[in-house]
Design an enzyme around this catalytic site. Structure first.
Site, mmCIF file in Angstrom:
data_model
loop_
_atom_site.group_PDB
_atom_site.id
_atom_site.type_symbol
_atom_site.label_atom_id
_atom_site.label_comp_id
_atom_site.label_asym_id
_atom_site.label_seq_id
_atom_site.Cartn_x
_atom_site.Cartn_y
_atom_site.Cartn_z
ATOM 1 N N TYR A 64 -0.780 -24.429 -18.005
ATOM 2 C CA TYR A 64 0.209 -24.060 -18.987
ATOM 3 C C TYR A 64 1.591 -23.009 -18.384
ATOM 4 O O TYR A 64 1.472 -21.971 -18.758
ATOM 5 C CB TYR A 64 -0.363 -23.302 -20.079
ATOM 6 C CG TYR A 64 -1.313 -23.944 -21.087
ATOM 7 C CD1 TYR A 64 -1.217 -25.526 -21.096
ATOM 8 C CD2 TYR A 64 -2.278 -23.338 -22.066
ATOM 9 C CE1 TYR A 64 -1.827 -26.424 -22.088
ATOM 10 C CE2 TYR A 64 -2.614 -24.126 -23.024
ATOM 11 C CZ TYR A 64 -2.582 -25.802 -23.133
ATOM 12 O OH TYR A 64 -3.401 -26.468 -23.932
ATOM 13 N N GLY A 65 2.025 -23.621 -17.578
ATOM 14 C CA GLY A 65 3.226 -22.866 -16.915
ATOM 15 C C GLY A 65 4.367 -23.860 -16.689
ATOM 16 O O GLY A 65 4.219 -25.135 -16.410
#
Length: 338
Positions: A64-65
């Protein structure tokens, strides 16, 4: 004010969590991650509002980046480093199981081990990996093999509970036969309520599995505050989704208007109405809105206490049934119902 609670499923059926969970994805899956202090205050607000003994169900991701980096896990580690007493007040689920730097699932034993070990390395011992779930079902690896590989990692103490994500009811049944599944994560909202959604919810209830409903606000669209692609930050992954293209958004705003009218009569926000509707699908169904503002977190949590009457549910369901939603949820079909 303290908020309503429920329990998880499978081997975590004794774990009491808030009626509304907290998704952490959009804190970091953007070109410019949100400052730590703002994220931390948003996370703390929800935890502090829970009754004693209840945990906040937090959902993070290995990827999640921006450019699928591990930014999310690093932010989570910094949170628990700063607030160590909050570790026991939370139940942390992390998604993984993708090919590194790719959206492709790889749920082979080797890659699941790599994924789980990467997650624990980035958490730096600040927090147990309470639950691990492969983000997608791998069409090239039988689900039985993937769950068996996670059972091995559990026996080694690298995670405590096993979840599934974006799976069909049939896959959930097969996975649960290998090891009790504690939570199955699927997209649920008034604009994402497919036949298979209903089947997964019913199957999970039968098997004693909690359902974690992500994107209950239609990734923010159902709040009414996102009207055009330009309303999303540069680099925001939603800009690439079919439903967030300009023509689709213009067309789909009809459901937002209809739900907003019902919310106004109920004296709640459009966001709260959507979260309350997801909660009303069953005591085992836990909505996961995302929030990076303390005020919004509290608004979301309060939605778990909103009770919808049968008449209100009928009215909402009529809106959902008559909605002609344009645009697929994702760019590729393989991400759905594995």
């Amino acid at each position: 004010m303290t908020h309503a609670t429920t329990t998880l499923g499978g081997t975590a059926s004794s774990v009491v969590v808030g009626r509304v969970a907290h998704g952490l994805m959009l804190m970091t899956w953007r070109q410019d991650p949100i400052p730590d202090e703002q994220c931390f205050e948003a996370i703390k607000a929800g935890i502090d509002a829970l009754p004693p003994g209840a945990k906040m169900f937090l959902i993070g991701g290995e990827f999640y980046g921006h450019n699928l980096a591990t930014t999310n896990l690093e932010m989570i580690a910094r949170f628990f480093e700063k607030y160590p007493s909050y570790a026991d007040k939370t139940f942390l689920s992390v998604k993984g199981g993708l090919v590194p730097n790719s959206y492709e699932p790889d749920c082979s034993a080797a890659n699941l081990r790599r994924s789980v070990e990467t997650i624990n390395e980035k958490l730096r011992g600040t927090k147990r990996l309470d639950l691990f779930q492969s983000a997608r079902v791998d069409p090239n690896v039988p689900i039985e093999e993937s769950i068996a590989a996670l059972v091995e990692l559990k026996k080694e103490g690298k995670l405590d509970h096993i979840g599934m994500s974006e799976c069909s009811a049939a896959s959930l049944r097969r996975g649960n036969a290998v090891h009790p599944i504690s939570a199955v994560e699927i997209e649920i909202s008034p604009w994402s309520y497919e036949e298979e959604t209903k089947t997964v919810i019913a199957t999970a209830k039968e098997l004693g599995v909690a359902v974690a409903g992500y994107a209950p606000l239609g990734r923010g669209f159902l709040t009414g505050q996102i009207k055009r692609p330009e309303d999303l930050p540069e680099g925001d992954f939603r800009r690439s989704l079919p439903r967030f293209q300009e023509d689709a958004m213009r067309h789909n705003f009809a459901i937002v208007d209809a739900l907003s009218e019902i919310a106004k009569k109920k004296n709640v926000t459009a966001a709260q109405l959507s979260i309350a509707w997801v909660s009303a699908l069953g005591q085992h169904v836990i909505p996961i809105p995302g929030s990076s503002h303390a005020k919004r977190t509290l608004e979301n949590c309060a939605a778990g206490d909103v009770e919808l009457t049968p008449e209100e549910l009928d009215e909402i369901n009529r809106v959902i049934d008559s909605a002609d939603i344009q645009g697929e949820r994702y760019r590729t079909a393989h991400t759905l119902w594995g």
